[in-house]
Enzyme design. Sequence first.
Site, PDB file in Angstrom:
ATOM      1  N   SER A 165       0.823  -1.211   0.000  1.00  0.00           N
ATOM      2  CA  SER A 165       0.000   0.000   0.000  1.00  0.00           C
ATOM      3  C   SER A 165       0.856   1.260   0.000  1.00  0.00           C
ATOM      4  O   SER A 165       2.009   1.259   0.447  1.00  0.00           O
ATOM      5  CB  SER A 165      -0.924   0.004   1.216  1.00  0.00           C
ATOM      6  OG  SER A 165      -1.692  -1.178   1.239  1.00  0.00           O
TER       7      SER A 165
HETATM    8  N1  SAM Z   1      -0.179  -5.302   4.130  1.00  0.00           N
HETATM    9  C1  SAM Z   1       0.513  -5.597   2.900  1.00  0.00           C
HETATM   10  C2  SAM Z   1       1.895  -5.016   2.838  1.00  0.00           C
HETATM   11  O1  SAM Z   1       2.289  -4.317   3.785  1.00  0.00           O
HETATM   12  O2  SAM Z   1       2.573  -5.265   1.842  1.00  0.00           O
HETATM   13  C3  SAM Z   1      -0.266  -5.199   1.681  1.00  0.00           C
HETATM   14  C4  SAM Z   1      -1.414  -6.080   1.462  1.00  0.00           C
HETATM   15  S1  SAM Z   1      -2.037  -6.230  -0.167  1.00  0.00           S
HETATM   16  C5  SAM Z   1      -2.756  -4.649  -0.451  1.00  0.00           C
HETATM   17  C6  SAM Z   1      -3.403  -7.295   0.200  1.00  0.00           C
HETATM   18  C7  SAM Z   1      -3.001  -8.694   0.591  1.00  0.00           C
HETATM   19  O3  SAM Z   1      -4.130  -9.359   1.130  1.00  0.00           O
HETATM   20  C8  SAM Z   1      -2.517  -9.540  -0.581  1.00  0.00           C
HETATM   21  O4  SAM Z   1      -1.242 -10.034  -0.310  1.00  0.00           O
HETATM   22  C9  SAM Z   1      -3.571 -10.647  -0.672  1.00  0.00           C
HETATM   23  O5  SAM Z   1      -3.056 -11.878  -1.102  1.00  0.00           O
HETATM   24  C10 SAM Z   1      -4.055 -10.701   0.763  1.00  0.00           C
HETATM   25  N2  SAM Z   1      -5.374 -11.304   0.969  1.00  0.00           N
HETATM   26  C11 SAM Z   1      -6.508 -11.152   0.233  1.00  0.00           C
HETATM   27  N3  SAM Z   1      -7.513 -11.876   0.771  1.00  0.00           N
HETATM   28  C12 SAM Z   1      -7.002 -12.487   1.885  1.00  0.00           C
HETATM   29  C13 SAM Z   1      -7.543 -13.373   2.866  1.00  0.00           C
HETATM   30  N4  SAM Z   1      -8.813 -13.779   2.860  1.00  0.00           N
HETATM   31  N5  SAM Z   1      -6.723 -13.806   3.845  1.00  0.00           N
HETATM   32  C14 SAM Z   1      -5.427 -13.431   3.899  1.00  0.00           C
HETATM   33  N6  SAM Z   1      -4.850 -12.613   2.991  1.00  0.00           N
HETATM   34  C15 SAM Z   1      -5.634 -12.138   1.995  1.00  0.00           C
END
Ligand code: SAM
Length: 216
Positions: free
Chosen positions: A64
């Site tokens: 993000s």
């Molecule tokens: N917090 C992260 C960082 O600092 O890099 C950025 C997160 S990215 C915007 C969103 C993440 O959520 C992705 O890696 C995606 O695979 C994960 N995601 C989506 N649905 C999810 C779920 N149900 N459980 C766990 N992770 C999930």
Amino acid sequence: MKYTDFALARRKMVQEQLLARGIKDERVLRAMMKVPRHLFLEEGLWSQAYGDFPLPIGEGQTISQPYIVALMTEALRLKGDDKVLEIGTGSGYQAAILAELAERVFSIERISSLAAKARRILDELGYANVLIKVSDGTYGWEEEAPFDGIIVTAGAPEIPKTLLRQLKVGGRLVIPVGNEYSQTLLRIARKESGYKEEDLGGCRFVRLIGDHGWRA
Ligand code: SAM
């Protein structure tokens, strides 16, 4: 770029993107000044690591924008002795920021290759207070609940009730909720009786995919 260039880029990021837009929590600003965001990215992206935008981390996912990381972290109101749950480990950067501000961080990622990369860099940087597991984070982490703070770093169609139930009384859930293209960042505080919801503004995240999120 040299080590000092990255430190300078971080200072500029804190001044021009965070302080200038109203991030006030000194502890959050210090953590954002300290954590080497570029190390959570492929080397080819290091020169852009402190820019005012999200960046790709592989598997169609993103790290993000710094301001959003700071805004969501500030909204959690962490004190230092907190137990925090993050849904969406991604690169591990947000988890590192949380690890600077809370006692223990539990982070869930559904894509195992991202979780493995995040684990590696968090270990290299010495963040032993972050535990990562690969699963559907829309179920939360029942065995470790309740949490002082829960942060969801992917956009949900609605607030998963599973996560509300895993908040302590007095705890805060920060989550983007909306359609696939735009969401509203919400903070939900658990009270003795019920929950209080606040609107923190618009945002755009990748989808939260899971049984209590979007279908894959
Ligand atoms: N917090 C992260 C960082 O600092 O890099 C950025 C997160 S990215 C915007 C969103 C993440 O959520 C992705 O890696 C995606 O695979 C994960 N995601 C989506 N649905 C999810 C779920 N149900 N459980 C766990 N992770 C999930």
